[in-house]
Design a protein around this motif. Structure first.
Motif, PDB file in Angstrom:
ATOM      1  N   LEU A  26      34.560  45.929  41.024  1.00  0.00           N
ATOM      2  CA  LEU A  26      34.347  45.363  42.358  1.00  0.00           C
ATOM      3  C   LEU A  26      34.855  46.376  43.372  1.00  0.00           C
ATOM      4  CD1 LEU A  26      35.531  41.663  41.843  1.00  0.00           C
ATOM      5  CD2 LEU A  26      33.195  42.490  42.031  1.00  0.00           C
ATOM      6  N   ARG A  27      33.959  46.883  44.199  1.00  0.00           N
ATOM      7  CA  ARG A  27      34.300  47.966  45.115  1.00  0.00           C
ATOM      8  C   ARG A  27      34.256  47.486  46.566  1.00  0.00           C
ATOM      9  NH1 ARG A  27      30.804  51.717  45.500  1.00  0.00           N
ATOM     10  NH2 ARG A  27      32.261  53.433  45.789  1.00  0.00           N
ATOM     11  N   PRO A  28      35.322  47.689  47.341  1.00  0.00           N
ATOM     12  CA  PRO A  28      35.319  47.304  48.757  1.00  0.00           C
ATOM     13  C   PRO A  28      34.130  47.850  49.555  1.00  0.00           C
ATOM     14  CG  PRO A  28      37.545  47.820  48.071  1.00  0.00           C
ATOM     15  CD  PRO A  28      36.654  48.189  46.916  1.00  0.00           C
ATOM     16  N   PRO A  29      33.707  49.126  49.353  1.00  0.00           N
ATOM     17  CA  PRO A  29      32.551  49.611  50.121  1.00  0.00           C
ATOM     18  C   PRO A  29      31.281  48.796  49.881  1.00  0.00           C
ATOM     19  CG  PRO A  29      33.728  51.461  49.164  1.00  0.00           C
ATOM     20  CD  PRO A  29      34.314  50.225  48.556  1.00  0.00           C
ATOM     21  N   SER A  30      31.099  48.316  48.639  1.00  0.00           N
ATOM     22  CA  SER A  30      29.924  47.501  48.334  1.00  0.00           C
ATOM     23  C   SER A  30      29.940  46.205  49.139  1.00  0.00           C
ATOM     24  CB  SER A  30      29.866  47.178  46.842  1.00  0.00           C
ATOM     25  OG  SER A  30      29.762  48.357  46.066  1.00  0.00           O
ATOM     26  N   PHE A  31      31.100  45.579  49.221  1.00  0.00           N
ATOM     27  CA  PHE A  31      31.183  44.308  49.945  1.00  0.00           C
ATOM     28  C   PHE A  31      31.225  44.525  51.452  1.00  0.00           C
ATOM     29  CE2 PHE A  31      32.097  42.952  45.714  1.00  0.00           C
ATOM     30  CZ  PHE A  31      31.555  41.684  45.670  1.00  0.00           C
ATOM     31  N   LYS A  32      31.652  45.695  51.875  1.00  0.00           N
ATOM     32  CA  LYS A  32      31.549  46.023  53.306  1.00  0.00           C
ATOM     33  C   LYS A  32      30.071  46.066  53.700  1.00  0.00           C
ATOM     34  CE  LYS A  32      33.064  47.804  57.300  1.00  0.00           C
ATOM     35  NZ  LYS A  32      33.675  49.141  57.286  1.00  0.00           N
ATOM     36  N   LYS A  75      40.733  41.259  45.988  1.00  0.00           N
ATOM     37  CA  LYS A  75      41.690  40.934  44.951  1.00  0.00           C
ATOM     38  C   LYS A  75      40.990  40.120  43.880  1.00  0.00           C
ATOM     39  CE  LYS A  75      46.002  38.490  43.942  1.00  0.00           C
ATOM     40  NZ  LYS A  75      47.073  37.609  44.474  1.00  0.00           N
ATOM     41  N   ILE A  76      41.008  40.609  42.661  1.00  0.00           N
ATOM     42  CA  ILE A  76      40.375  39.903  41.549  1.00  0.00           C
ATOM     43  C   ILE A  76      41.336  38.849  41.026  1.00  0.00           C
ATOM     44  CG2 ILE A  76      39.355  40.148  39.268  1.00  0.00           C
ATOM     45  CD1 ILE A  76      38.726  43.040  39.945  1.00  0.00           C
ATOM     46  N   GLU A  77      40.927  37.587  41.140  1.00  0.00           N
ATOM     47  CA  GLU A  77      41.764  36.489  40.674  1.00  0.00           C
ATOM     48  C   GLU A  77      41.638  36.316  39.158  1.00  0.00           C
ATOM     49  OE1 GLU A  77      43.609  35.152  42.879  1.00  0.00           O
ATOM     50  OE2 GLU A  77      42.635  35.842  44.707  1.00  0.00           O
ATOM     51  N   GLU A  78      40.410  36.329  38.688  1.00  0.00           N
ATOM     52  CA  GLU A  78      40.142  36.143  37.262  1.00  0.00           C
ATOM     53  C   GLU A  78      38.857  36.879  36.936  1.00  0.00           C
ATOM     54  OE1 GLU A  78      39.171  32.571  34.072  1.00  0.00           O
ATOM     55  OE2 GLU A  78      39.906  32.098  36.065  1.00  0.00           O
ATOM     56  N   SER A 114      33.944  34.550  36.733  1.00  0.00           N
ATOM     57  CA  SER A 114      34.934  35.450  37.306  1.00  0.00           C
ATOM     58  C   SER A 114      35.096  35.117  38.787  1.00  0.00           C
ATOM     59  CB  SER A 114      34.485  36.909  37.161  1.00  0.00           C
ATOM     60  OG  SER A 114      34.386  37.281  35.805  1.00  0.00           O
ATOM     61  N   THR A 115      36.306  35.226  39.322  1.00  0.00           N
ATOM     62  CA  THR A 115      36.558  34.922  40.724  1.00  0.00           C
ATOM     63  C   THR A 115      37.302  36.077  41.400  1.00  0.00           C
ATOM     64  OG1 THR A 115      38.634  33.788  40.197  1.00  0.00           O
ATOM     65  CG2 THR A 115      36.638  32.435  40.321  1.00  0.00           C
TER      66      THR A 115
END
Length: 252
Positions: A26-32, A75-78, A114-115
């Motif tokens: 999970l990459r911050p730039p992707s979600f940006k 932040k990956i919870e699970e 996954s969360t």
């Protein structure tokens, strides 16, 4: 200003960095990038024209020549990471994920359930008032209609919004059944000022408008099975598959 949104991955998510053959990420730039897409989609009916949307997007989320007004954190919870899986008996999934599967998955992925939490924290004390409306709407849109990663437009990487808070105050309750989901979608469109489809021209780019329509189709408890069924229907519609005795087969 602090926004926190927790999402659940409901279908296989193929999202990774430079080493996509080794592990999902999970990459911050992707979600940006996703946040920018949905921000534009919700901002147009509110602001009315692209120039105003572009101006506010640059101010809040930054651009190539302007710094963002927010820190973004994931932040990956699970996380349930799957390296490879055998999907040889799921023709629908294989068809929808063409390139990702050859009987078995060709890349590691995040399995459903996954969360993770997406956080936005403002760098400035004073933020445009529109941000308190449009950024939560963009996060809701991502969790109601969006997904992330490869083949997200084919149903992979589908995301469901579980919780959303603004400055520590919860502003979202996740739907627990089909009726509540439909009500959430209607409320969302109403907040944008969209009451009913029709009566207006198409927007200049992909955005919510008076022409927007949403449907809730077949439902079930297993997202994998539903996605596979969608793929089978698309396969049959395009005449690449044949249906015999209620089951689909692939041509030789």
């Amino acid at each position: 200003m602090r926004l926190e949104a927790t999402y659940k991955i409901t279908t296989p998510m193929f999202l990774a960095g430079a080493e996509q053959e080794n592990a999902p990420e999970l990459r911050p730039p992707s979600f940006k990038g996703l946040l920018c897409f949905w921000f534009r989609a919700v901002a147009l009916p509110k602001l009315g024209n692209w120039k105003e949307v572009q101006k506010l997007e640059k101010e809040l989320l930054g651009s190539t020549d302007q710094q963002s007004s927010f820190f973004l954190d994931l932040k990956i919870e699970e996380a349930d990471k799957i390296r490879f899986s055998d999907f040889s008996n799921k023709f629908g999934l294989i068809y929808l994920g063409y390139g990702l599967f050859r009987g078995r998955s060709q890349r590691p992925y995040y399995r459903g359930n996954s969360t993770f939490t997406l956080r936005l924290l403002s760098k400035k004390r004073k933020i445009a008032e529109e941000a308190k409306v449009l950024l939560p709407l963009a996060m809701k849109a991502l969790g109601l209609f969006g997904g992330a990663g490869a083949r997200s437009r084919r149903g992979f990487g589908s995301l469901s919004l579980l919780s959303l808070s603004l400055d520590g105050r919860e502003i979202w309750q996740a739907p627990t059944n089909v009726e509540e989901l439909a009500a959430s979608q209607r409320e969302f469109l109403s907040t944008l000022g969209i009451k009913a489809a029709g009566g207006s021209k198409l927007p200049d780019y992909t955005a919510f408008s008076g022409q927007t329509k949403t449907w809730i189709g077949k439902t079930g408890e297993n997202a994998f099975e539903l996605l596979d069924e969608i793929g089978l229907e698309l396969l049959h519609y395009r005449s690449y598959g044949e249906k015999e005795n209620g089951k689909y087969t692939l041509p030789d």
